[in-house]
Design an enzyme around this catalytic site. Structure first.
Site, PDB file in Angstrom:
ATOM      1  N   ASN A  24      32.511  41.334  45.140  1.00 60.19           N
ATOM      2  CA  ASN A  24      33.383  40.153  45.118  1.00 60.19           C
ATOM      3  C   ASN A  24      33.079  39.284  46.351  1.00 60.19           C
ATOM      4  O   ASN A  24      33.426  39.658  47.472  1.00 60.19           O
ATOM      5  CB  ASN A  24      34.845  40.635  45.118  1.00 60.19           C
ATOM      6  CG  ASN A  24      35.829  39.489  45.111  1.00 60.19           C
ATOM      7  OD1 ASN A  24      35.516  38.389  45.535  1.00 60.19           O
ATOM      8  ND2 ASN A  24      37.035  39.759  44.642  1.00 60.19           N
TER       9      ASN A  24
ATOM     10  N   LYS B 167      35.984  38.446  48.784  1.00 63.46           N
ATOM     11  CA  LYS B 167      36.347  39.529  49.723  1.00 63.46           C
ATOM     12  C   LYS B 167      35.386  39.543  50.904  1.00 63.46           C
ATOM     13  O   LYS B 167      35.801  39.668  52.053  1.00 63.46           O
ATOM     14  CB  LYS B 167      36.226  40.890  49.025  1.00 63.46           C
ATOM     15  CG  LYS B 167      37.468  41.412  48.396  1.00 63.46           C
ATOM     16  CD  LYS B 167      37.182  42.871  48.020  1.00 63.46           C
ATOM     17  CE  LYS B 167      38.202  43.417  47.084  1.00 63.46           C
ATOM     18  NZ  LYS B 167      37.889  44.796  46.673  1.00 63.46           N
TER      19      LYS B 167
ATOM     20  N   ASP C  93      39.543  48.491  48.618  1.00 64.17           N
ATOM     21  CA  ASP C  93      40.186  48.463  47.309  1.00 64.17           C
ATOM     22  C   ASP C  93      41.573  47.894  47.507  1.00 64.17           C
ATOM     23  O   ASP C  93      42.288  48.256  48.444  1.00 64.17           O
ATOM     24  CB  ASP C  93      40.238  49.843  46.651  1.00 64.17           C
ATOM     25  CG  ASP C  93      40.437  49.706  45.144  1.00 64.17           C
ATOM     26  OD1 ASP C  93      39.550  49.118  44.481  1.00 64.17           O
ATOM     27  OD2 ASP C  93      41.477  50.145  44.632  1.00 64.17           O
ATOM     28  N   SER C  94      41.933  46.979  46.640  1.00 66.28           N
ATOM     29  CA  SER C  94      43.171  46.244  46.873  1.00 66.28           C
ATOM     30  C   SER C  94      43.827  45.892  45.552  1.00 66.28           C
ATOM     31  O   SER C  94      43.207  46.035  44.495  1.00 66.28           O
ATOM     32  CB  SER C  94      42.866  44.985  47.696  1.00 66.28           C
ATOM     33  OG  SER C  94      41.666  44.380  47.262  1.00 66.28           O
TER      34      SER C  94
ATOM     35  N   TYR D 140      44.856  36.753  42.319  1.00 60.25           N
ATOM     36  CA  TYR D 140      46.231  36.318  42.042  1.00 60.25           C
ATOM     37  C   TYR D 140      46.785  35.362  43.107  1.00 60.25           C
ATOM     38  O   TYR D 140      47.983  35.075  43.109  1.00 60.25           O
ATOM     39  CB  TYR D 140      47.147  37.550  41.938  1.00 60.25           C
ATOM     40  CG  TYR D 140      46.754  38.519  40.837  1.00 60.25           C
ATOM     41  CD1 TYR D 140      47.243  38.365  39.537  1.00 60.25           C
ATOM     42  CD2 TYR D 140      45.896  39.585  41.081  1.00 60.25           C
ATOM     43  CE1 TYR D 140      46.879  39.248  38.520  1.00 60.25           C
ATOM     44  CE2 TYR D 140      45.520  40.475  40.076  1.00 60.25           C
ATOM     45  CZ  TYR D 140      46.021  40.294  38.798  1.00 60.25           C
ATOM     46  OH  TYR D 140      45.663  41.166  37.794  1.00 60.25           O
TER      47      TYR D 140
ATOM     48  N   HIS E 290      47.318  41.063  53.486  1.00 58.24           N
ATOM     49  CA  HIS E 290      47.107  42.512  53.423  1.00 58.24           C
ATOM     50  C   HIS E 290      45.759  42.889  54.035  1.00 58.24           C
ATOM     51  O   HIS E 290      45.639  43.836  54.797  1.00 58.24           O
ATOM     52  CB  HIS E 290      47.197  42.973  51.962  1.00 58.24           C
ATOM     53  CG  HIS E 290      46.362  42.165  51.004  1.00 58.24           C
ATOM     54  ND1 HIS E 290      46.305  40.797  51.036  1.00 58.24           N
ATOM     55  CD2 HIS E 290      45.507  42.544  50.012  1.00 58.24           C
ATOM     56  CE1 HIS E 290      45.470  40.373  50.100  1.00 58.24           C
ATOM     57  NE2 HIS E 290      44.981  41.412  49.469  1.00 58.24           N
TER      58      HIS E 290
HETATM   59  P1  ITT Z   1      35.082  44.971  44.321  1.00 57.41           P
HETATM   60  O1  ITT Z   1      35.663  46.134  43.556  1.00 57.41           O
HETATM   61  O2  ITT Z   1      33.646  44.722  43.980  1.00 57.41           O
HETATM   62  O3  ITT Z   1      35.319  45.062  45.799  1.00 57.41           O
HETATM   63  P2  ITT Z   1      37.182  43.528  42.988  1.00 57.41           P
HETATM   64  O4  ITT Z   1      37.654  42.115  43.019  1.00 57.41           O
HETATM   65  O5  ITT Z   1      36.965  44.163  41.643  1.00 57.41           O
HETATM   66  O6  ITT Z   1      35.838  43.625  43.862  1.00 57.41           O
HETATM   67  P3  ITT Z   1      39.222  45.515  43.501  1.00 57.41           P
HETATM   68  O7  ITT Z   1      38.685  46.495  42.534  1.00 57.41           O
HETATM   69  O8  ITT Z   1      39.696  46.000  44.835  1.00 57.41           O
HETATM   70  O9  ITT Z   1      38.155  44.382  43.854  1.00 57.41           O
HETATM   71  O10 ITT Z   1      40.361  44.719  42.771  1.00 57.41           O
HETATM   72  C1  ITT Z   1      41.232  43.977  43.511  1.00 57.41           C
HETATM   73  C2  ITT Z   1      41.879  42.942  42.628  1.00 57.41           C
HETATM   74  O11 ITT Z   1      43.186  42.693  43.185  1.00 57.41           O
HETATM   75  C3  ITT Z   1      41.134  41.623  42.731  1.00 57.41           C
HETATM   76  O12 ITT Z   1      40.186  41.463  41.695  1.00 57.41           O
HETATM   77  C4  ITT Z   1      42.262  40.613  42.635  1.00 57.41           C
HETATM   78  O13 ITT Z   1      42.615  40.424  41.304  1.00 57.41           O
HETATM   79  C5  ITT Z   1      43.400  41.339  43.344  1.00 57.41           C
HETATM   80  N1  ITT Z   1      43.381  41.011  44.778  1.00 57.41           N
HETATM   81  C6  ITT Z   1      43.045  41.828  45.819  1.00 57.41           C
HETATM   82  N2  ITT Z   1      43.099  41.150  46.975  1.00 57.41           N
HETATM   83  C7  ITT Z   1      43.474  39.899  46.662  1.00 57.41           C
HETATM   84  C8  ITT Z   1      43.688  38.737  47.406  1.00 57.41           C
HETATM   85  O14 ITT Z   1      43.488  38.706  48.724  1.00 57.41           O
HETATM   86  N3  ITT Z   1      44.065  37.637  46.762  1.00 57.41           N
HETATM   87  C9  ITT Z   1      44.250  37.639  45.429  1.00 57.41           C
HETATM   88  N4  ITT Z   1      44.049  38.681  44.642  1.00 57.41           N
HETATM   89  C10 ITT Z   1      43.659  39.809  45.249  1.00 57.41           C
END
Ligand code: ITT
Length: 201
Positions: free
Chosen positions: A13, A16, A70-71, A155, A181
């Site tokens: 991502n 991120k 992971d978030s 989001y 966060h």
């Molecule tokens: P990676 O797994 O490749 O790191 P990802 O986006 O799929 O990328 P996650 O599996 O951790 O990452 O999913 C986190 C999801 O939560 C992310 O796709 C967003 O939908 C949401 N999210 C996490 N942090 C966020 C943020 O700072 N702002 C908005 N949405 C967020």
């Protein structure tokens, strides 16, 4: 002179990655995951397990340190969902926009809009994948009834952090990066990195 070894960020991502680069600042060298790398399925039962799956997948290709993030968004009215399935809330290949609309649909008519973002970071050793440090950060807030703003990702256009009146989609990145966060998880991680450098020398 950068501090410590280069840190490869185990994410696909780009949003991120750019937030983490800003949060770590110029003292640290952050590198993207190898181009075109296939990440394994995130089938863990917690943010920690999923962050480790990502970090260890990248550690096979990396020297130095590897950081996994992971978030997710935890909505009180949905018992904490979407949580660890935030990225896949409306299907395996869902876009951010599709996820936002699915969440708004789920919350139609729901008055309790409280929610929080949570980020869990793990640092592993390149090569071995040995776990070196973990940290966590949370930001409390509430969800809007429609998308507001174009900034950020995921989001962000739905989430108003506590003590603010507009969403992360509207707030400047510099503000999100003070209270998010992820900002809190990085602030908790940095002293652990310093300590690792202290013990390594
Ligand atoms: P990676 O797994 O490749 O790191 P990802 O986006 O799929 O990328 P996650 O599996 O951790 O990452 O999913 C986190 C999801 O939560 C992310 O796709 C967003 O939908 C949401 N999210 C996490 N942090 C966020 C943020 O700072 N702002 C908005 N949405 C967020």
């Amino acid at each position: 002179m950068p501090k410590g070894p280069a840190i490869t960020v185990a994410t696909a991502n780009p949003h991120k990655l750019s937030e983490l680069e800003a949060l770590f600042g110029p003292d640290w060298t952050l590198l993207p995951a190898p181009a075109g790398m296939e990440f394994p399925p995130e089938n863990g039962n917690s943010y920690l397990e999923n962050a480790l799956i990502k970090a260890r997948a990248v550690s096979a290709y990396s020297k130095g340190w590897v950081l996994g993030d992971d978030s997710g968004l935890e909505v009180d009215a949905l018992g904490g969902l979407p949580g660890i399935i935030s990225a896949r809330f409306s299907g395996p290949a869902a876009t951010s926009l599709e996820n936002c609309h699915a969440l708004l649909k789920e919350l139609k008519g729901v008055e309790n809009r409280t929610a929080r973002f949570r980020a869990v970071l793990v640092l592993v050793e390149g090569g071995s994948g040995k776990l070196l440090a973990t940290s966590e950060g949370v930001v409390e807030g509430r969800l809007t009834k429609g998308l507001l703003g174009e900034g950020g990702f995921g989001y962000d256009p739905l989430f108003i952090p506590e003590k603010y009146q507009v969403t992360f989609g509207i707030l400047p990145e510099s503000v999100k990066n003070t209270i998010s966060h992820r900002a809190r998880a990085v602030a908790a991680m940095l002293p652990k990195l310093e300590a690792l450098l202290g013990t390594a020398s």
